[in-house]
Design a protein around this motif. Structure first.
Motif, PDB file in Angstrom:
ATOM      1  N   SER A 124     -16.669  39.251 -38.075  1.00 13.61           N
ATOM      2  CA  SER A 124     -15.425  40.345 -38.303  1.00 13.61           C
ATOM      3  C   SER A 124     -13.927  39.785 -37.923  1.00 13.61           C
ATOM      4  CB  SER A 124     -15.560  41.367 -37.239  1.00 13.61           C
ATOM      5  OG  SER A 124     -15.629  41.194 -35.969  1.00 13.61           O
ATOM      6  N   TYR A 125     -13.123  40.072 -38.787  1.00 11.73           N
ATOM      7  CA  TYR A 125     -11.775  39.670 -38.637  1.00 11.73           C
ATOM      8  C   TYR A 125     -10.766  40.667 -38.529  1.00 11.73           C
ATOM      9  CZ  TYR A 125     -11.143  40.885 -43.516  1.00 11.73           C
ATOM     10  OH  TYR A 125     -11.045  41.607 -44.484  1.00 11.73           O
ATOM     11  N   ASN A 126      -9.759  40.194 -37.649  1.00  8.52           N
ATOM     12  CA  ASN A 126      -8.448  41.404 -37.557  1.00  8.52           C
ATOM     13  C   ASN A 126      -7.685  41.396 -38.715  1.00  8.52           C
ATOM     14  OD1 ASN A 126      -6.957  43.133 -36.151  1.00  8.52           O
ATOM     15  ND2 ASN A 126      -6.026  41.473 -34.664  1.00  8.52           N
ATOM     16  N   ARG A 133     -12.444  44.202 -39.868  1.00 13.08           N
ATOM     17  CA  ARG A 133     -13.252  44.382 -41.223  1.00 13.08           C
ATOM     18  C   ARG A 133     -14.275  43.135 -41.076  1.00 13.08           C
ATOM     19  NH1 ARG A 133      -8.791  45.356 -45.992  1.00 13.08           N
ATOM     20  NH2 ARG A 133      -8.116  47.597 -45.327  1.00 13.08           N
ATOM     21  N   SER A 134     -15.433  43.238 -41.715  1.00 16.45           N
ATOM     22  CA  SER A 134     -16.308  42.468 -41.863  1.00 16.45           C
ATOM     23  C   SER A 134     -16.449  41.477 -42.871  1.00 16.45           C
ATOM     24  CB  SER A 134     -17.842  43.268 -41.748  1.00 16.45           C
ATOM     25  OG  SER A 134     -17.800  44.034 -43.000  1.00 16.45           O
ATOM     26  N   SER A 135     -17.015  40.120 -42.436  1.00 14.15           N
ATOM     27  CA  SER A 135     -16.987  39.315 -43.647  1.00 14.15           C
ATOM     28  C   SER A 135     -18.398  38.510 -43.333  1.00 14.15           C
ATOM     29  CB  SER A 135     -15.805  38.383 -43.779  1.00 14.15           C
ATOM     30  OG  SER A 135     -15.846  37.456 -44.625  1.00 14.15           O
ATOM     31  N   CYS A 174     -13.462  33.481 -38.525  1.00 17.35           N
ATOM     32  CA  CYS A 174     -13.764  34.485 -39.754  1.00 17.35           C
ATOM     33  C   CYS A 174     -12.507  34.963 -40.493  1.00 17.35           C
ATOM     34  CB  CYS A 174     -14.549  35.691 -39.200  1.00 17.35           C
ATOM     35  SG  CYS A 174     -15.025  36.901 -40.217  1.00 17.35           S
ATOM     36  N   GLN A 175     -12.659  35.127 -41.866  1.00 17.68           N
ATOM     37  CA  GLN A 175     -11.333  35.612 -42.495  1.00 17.68           C
ATOM     38  C   GLN A 175     -11.952  36.371 -43.962  1.00 17.68           C
ATOM     39  OE1 GLN A 175      -9.597  32.244 -44.711  1.00 17.68           O
ATOM     40  NE2 GLN A 175     -10.915  30.847 -43.510  1.00 17.68           N
TER      41      GLN A 175
END
Length: 261
Positions: A124-126, A133-135, A174-175
Protein backbone atom coordinates in the motif's frame (compact mmCIF):
# COMPACT_ATOMS: atom_id res chain seq x y z
CA UNK A 1 83.56 118.83 58.00
CA UNK A 2 80.08 119.60 58.94
CA UNK A 3 79.06 119.46 55.39
CA UNK A 4 80.74 116.10 54.90
CA UNK A 5 79.13 114.71 57.97
CA UNK A 6 75.85 116.05 56.85
CA UNK A 7 76.29 114.46 53.43
CA UNK A 8 77.26 111.16 54.93
CA UNK A 9 74.36 111.20 57.27
CA UNK A 10 72.09 112.20 54.44
CA UNK A 11 73.30 109.43 52.14
CA UNK A 12 73.22 106.65 54.69
CA UNK A 13 69.46 106.27 54.79
CA UNK A 14 69.24 106.05 51.03
CA UNK A 15 71.92 103.40 50.85
CA UNK A 16 70.34 101.46 53.62
CA UNK A 17 67.02 101.74 51.89
CA UNK A 18 68.56 100.52 48.64
CA UNK A 19 70.13 97.63 50.39
CA UNK A 20 66.85 96.91 52.07
CA UNK A 21 65.03 97.02 48.76
CA UNK A 22 67.63 94.82 47.13
CA UNK A 23 67.41 92.25 49.86
CA UNK A 24 63.66 92.36 49.79
CA UNK A 25 63.46 91.92 46.02
CA UNK A 26 65.80 88.92 46.20
CA UNK A 27 63.63 87.29 48.77
CA UNK A 28 60.52 87.98 46.76
CA UNK A 29 62.10 86.51 43.60
CA UNK A 30 63.17 83.40 45.50
CA UNK A 31 59.70 82.91 46.97
CA UNK A 32 58.04 83.44 43.60
CA UNK A 33 60.43 81.01 41.92
CA UNK A 34 59.80 78.43 44.62
CA UNK A 35 56.06 78.77 44.18
CA UNK A 36 56.37 78.38 40.40
CA UNK A 37 58.45 75.19 40.85
CA UNK A 38 55.88 73.80 43.24
CA UNK A 39 53.07 74.54 40.76
CA UNK A 40 54.82 72.82 37.84
CA UNK A 41 55.47 69.72 40.01
CA UNK A 42 51.84 69.49 41.05
CA UNK A 43 50.75 69.90 37.41
CA UNK A 44 53.06 67.07 36.36
CA UNK A 45 51.72 64.93 39.19
CA UNK A 46 48.11 65.58 38.19
CA UNK A 47 48.85 64.77 34.52
CA UNK A 48 50.57 61.54 35.57
CA UNK A 49 47.60 60.62 37.74
CA UNK A 50 45.24 61.25 34.81
CA UNK A 51 47.28 59.06 32.49
CA UNK A 52 47.54 56.43 35.21
CA UNK A 53 43.78 56.53 35.66
CA UNK A 54 43.23 56.13 31.91
CA UNK A 55 45.63 53.19 31.84
CA UNK A 56 43.84 51.53 34.76
CA UNK A 57 40.47 52.07 33.07
CA UNK A 58 41.75 50.60 29.79
CA UNK A 59 43.26 47.67 31.68
CA UNK A 60 39.99 47.01 33.49
CA UNK A 61 38.03 47.18 30.23
CA UNK A 62 40.47 44.78 28.57
CA UNK A 63 40.29 42.37 31.51
CA UNK A 64 36.48 42.52 31.46
CA UNK A 65 36.37 41.83 27.71
CA UNK A 66 38.85 38.96 28.05
CA UNK A 67 36.89 37.46 30.93
CA UNK A 68 33.65 37.64 28.93
CA UNK A 69 35.34 35.97 25.94
CA UNK A 70 36.77 33.24 28.13
CA UNK A 71 33.37 32.59 29.69
CA UNK A 72 31.78 32.30 26.25
CA UNK A 73 34.51 29.94 25.05
CA UNK A 74 34.06 27.70 28.11
CA UNK A 75 30.28 27.74 27.60
CA UNK A 76 30.78 26.75 23.95
CA UNK A 77 33.09 23.90 24.91
CA UNK A 78 30.68 22.60 27.54
CA UNK A 79 27.77 22.81 25.07
CA UNK A 80 29.71 20.83 22.48
CA UNK A 81 30.58 18.17 25.03
CA UNK A 82 26.96 17.96 26.21
CA UNK A 83 25.68 17.58 22.63
CA UNK A 84 28.23 14.86 21.91
CA UNK A 85 27.19 12.96 25.05
CA UNK A 86 23.53 13.16 23.98
CA UNK A 87 24.42 11.90 20.50
CA UNK A 88 26.40 9.04 22.06
CA UNK A 89 23.34 8.14 24.11
CA UNK A 90 20.99 8.17 21.11
CA UNK A 91 23.37 6.18 18.93
CA UNK A 92 24.04 3.77 21.77
CA UNK A 93 20.39 2.82 22.17
CA UNK A 94 19.78 2.55 18.40
CA UNK A 95 22.68 1.73 16.10
CA UNK A 96 25.25 0.39 18.55
CA UNK A 97 22.66 -1.76 20.28
CA UNK A 98 21.47 -3.21 16.96
CA UNK A 99 25.06 -3.91 15.95
CA UNK A 100 25.77 -5.64 19.29
CA UNK A 101 22.63 -7.77 19.05
CA UNK A 102 23.21 -8.75 15.42
CA UNK A 103 23.94 -12.44 14.76
CA UNK A 104 25.30 -11.91 11.23
CA UNK A 105 28.83 -11.30 12.41
CA UNK A 106 30.94 -13.34 10.02
CA UNK A 107 31.62 -12.21 6.47
CA UNK A 108 32.21 -14.75 3.72
CA UNK A 109 31.51 -15.38 0.03
CA UNK A 110 28.21 -16.79 -1.23
CA UNK A 111 27.56 -18.41 -4.60
CA UNK A 112 24.24 -17.60 -6.27
CA UNK A 113 22.39 -20.83 -7.04
CA UNK A 114 18.98 -19.61 -8.10
CA UNK A 115 17.34 -16.21 -8.67
CA UNK A 116 13.67 -16.36 -9.67
CA UNK A 117 10.64 -14.08 -9.47
CA UNK A 118 7.78 -15.60 -7.51
CA UNK A 119 4.21 -14.41 -6.97
CA UNK A 120 3.31 -10.75 -6.57
CA UNK A 121 3.18 -9.26 -3.08
CA UNK A 122 0.51 -6.75 -2.10
CA UNK A 123 1.59 -3.39 -0.74
CA UNK A 124 0.00 0.00 0.00
CA UNK A 125 1.17 3.54 -0.77
CA UNK A 126 0.13 6.94 0.48
CA UNK A 127 -1.94 9.02 -1.95
CA UNK A 128 -2.70 11.97 0.33
CA UNK A 129 -4.07 12.85 3.74
CA UNK A 130 -5.69 9.68 5.17
CA UNK A 131 -5.57 8.11 1.71
CA UNK A 132 -3.98 4.72 1.06
CA UNK A 133 -4.16 2.64 -2.10
CA UNK A 134 -2.99 -0.89 -2.86
CA UNK A 135 -0.39 -1.99 -5.38
CA UNK A 136 1.80 -5.04 -6.11
CA UNK A 137 5.47 -5.82 -6.58
CA UNK A 138 7.15 -9.09 -7.66
CA UNK A 139 8.90 -11.17 -5.00
CA UNK A 140 12.46 -12.12 -5.96
CA UNK A 141 13.86 -15.18 -4.21
CA UNK A 142 17.61 -15.77 -4.25
CA UNK A 143 19.18 -18.97 -2.94
CA UNK A 144 22.91 -19.04 -2.29
CA UNK A 145 25.50 -21.52 -1.11
CA UNK A 146 27.55 -20.30 1.86
CA UNK A 147 31.12 -21.26 1.11
CA UNK A 148 32.19 -21.09 4.76
CA UNK A 149 29.66 -23.69 5.95
CA UNK A 150 28.62 -25.45 2.70
CA UNK A 151 24.94 -24.87 3.33
CA UNK A 152 22.17 -23.42 1.17
CA UNK A 153 20.30 -20.39 2.51
CA UNK A 154 17.92 -17.68 1.40
CA UNK A 155 19.60 -14.37 0.67
CA UNK A 156 18.14 -11.05 1.89
CA UNK A 157 19.32 -7.54 1.16
CA UNK A 158 19.62 -6.38 4.82
CA UNK A 159 18.02 -6.68 8.27
CA UNK A 160 15.20 -4.27 7.41
CA UNK A 161 14.10 -6.30 4.37
CA UNK A 162 14.31 -9.50 6.39
CA UNK A 163 11.95 -8.08 9.00
CA UNK A 164 9.45 -6.88 6.37
CA UNK A 165 9.41 -10.07 4.29
CA UNK A 166 11.71 -13.01 4.94
CA UNK A 167 10.90 -14.70 1.60
CA UNK A 168 11.85 -11.86 -0.76
CA UNK A 169 15.35 -10.61 -1.43
CA UNK A 170 14.33 -6.97 -1.82
CA UNK A 171 11.19 -4.99 -0.88
CA UNK A 172 10.94 -1.79 -2.95
CA UNK A 173 9.06 1.31 -1.91
CA UNK A 174 5.44 0.79 -2.81
CA UNK A 175 4.16 3.07 -5.57
CA UNK A 176 1.32 3.36 -8.03
CA UNK A 177 3.28 2.30 -11.14
CA UNK A 178 3.69 -1.47 -10.87
CA UNK A 179 5.79 -1.63 -14.05
CA UNK A 180 8.49 0.49 -12.43
CA UNK A 181 8.78 -1.87 -9.46
CA UNK A 182 8.71 -4.91 -11.73
CA UNK A 183 11.54 -3.51 -13.88
CA UNK A 184 13.61 -2.78 -10.78
CA UNK A 185 13.24 -6.31 -9.38
CA UNK A 186 14.05 -7.93 -12.74
CA UNK A 187 17.19 -5.81 -13.07
CA UNK A 188 18.37 -6.86 -9.58
CA UNK A 189 17.82 -10.56 -10.39
CA UNK A 190 19.80 -10.31 -13.63
CA UNK A 191 22.72 -8.61 -11.88
CA UNK A 192 22.86 -11.30 -9.22
CA UNK A 193 22.85 -14.08 -11.80
CA UNK A 194 25.58 -12.35 -13.79
CA UNK A 195 27.77 -11.81 -10.74
CA UNK A 196 27.50 -15.43 -9.48
CA UNK A 197 29.59 -14.86 -6.32
CA UNK A 198 28.77 -12.09 -3.86
CA UNK A 199 30.07 -11.16 -0.38
CA UNK A 200 27.57 -12.02 2.36
CA UNK A 201 27.15 -12.14 6.13
CA UNK A 202 25.96 -15.23 7.93
CA UNK A 203 25.44 -16.49 11.46
CA UNK A 204 28.34 -18.79 12.40
CA UNK A 205 26.17 -20.45 15.08
CA UNK A 206 23.35 -20.95 12.54
CA UNK A 207 20.73 -19.35 14.75
CA UNK A 208 19.41 -17.56 11.63
CA UNK A 209 18.90 -19.48 8.40
CA UNK A 210 18.85 -16.37 6.21
CA UNK A 211 21.99 -14.73 4.87
CA UNK A 212 22.46 -10.97 4.39
CA UNK A 213 24.03 -9.25 1.41
CA UNK A 214 24.77 -6.05 3.37
CA UNK A 215 24.62 -5.10 7.03
CA UNK A 216 22.43 -2.17 7.93
CA UNK A 217 24.30 -1.67 11.21
CA UNK A 218 27.79 -2.89 10.36
CA UNK A 219 31.17 -1.81 11.63
CA UNK A 220 31.61 0.85 8.99
CA UNK A 221 28.19 2.37 9.71
CA UNK A 222 28.82 2.38 13.46
CA UNK A 223 32.25 3.96 12.98
CA UNK A 224 30.88 6.70 10.72
CA UNK A 225 28.03 7.45 13.11
CA UNK A 226 30.38 7.71 16.12
CA UNK A 227 33.06 9.70 14.30
CA UNK A 228 31.34 13.12 14.36
CA UNK A 229 30.25 12.97 18.03
CA UNK A 230 33.82 12.03 18.90
CA UNK A 231 35.14 15.03 16.95
CA UNK A 232 32.66 17.31 18.72
CA UNK A 233 33.66 15.95 22.12
CA UNK A 234 37.36 16.38 21.36
CA UNK A 235 36.76 19.93 20.06
CA UNK A 236 34.85 21.00 23.16
CA UNK A 237 37.49 19.52 25.46
CA UNK A 238 40.25 21.22 23.46
CA UNK A 239 38.52 24.63 23.73
CA UNK A 240 38.23 24.33 27.51
CA UNK A 241 41.86 23.22 27.87
CA UNK A 242 43.07 26.14 25.72
CA UNK A 243 41.13 28.65 27.82
CA UNK A 244 42.49 27.20 31.06
CA UNK A 245 46.02 27.21 29.65
CA UNK A 246 45.66 30.86 28.61
CA UNK A 247 44.45 31.82 32.09
CA UNK A 248 47.35 29.96 33.71
CA UNK A 249 49.93 31.65 31.43
CA UNK A 250 48.47 35.10 32.07
CA UNK A 251 48.64 34.58 35.86
CA UNK A 252 52.20 33.28 35.53
CA UNK A 253 53.26 36.32 33.45
CA UNK A 254 51.70 38.68 36.02
CA UNK A 255 53.54 37.00 38.87
CA UNK A 256 56.83 37.18 36.95
CA UNK A 257 56.22 40.89 36.26
CA UNK A 258 55.64 41.59 39.96
CA UNK A 259 58.82 39.73 40.92
CA UNK A 260 60.91 41.64 38.34
CA UNK A 261 59.58 44.98 39.63
Amino acid sequence: MCCRSFRQTHRSPSSSQCQHHRGGSGKMFFVAGNKAGQGSGSDKKSIYQKFRGYELMDKRRTETALKAGEDRAIFLGLSMMLCSVMMYFLLGITMVRSYAESVWTEETVCTVLNSTIMADINCSYNCGVDCWRSSKFPCLQVYVSVNASDRVALLSHNEDVLEKNSECFYVPKCQKEQTVMHTLIVDIGERLRAQQQVPCFHDPLERQEAVLLTQLYGRAAVFQSLFWPSCMLAGGLLIILMVKLTQYLSILCEQIGKISK
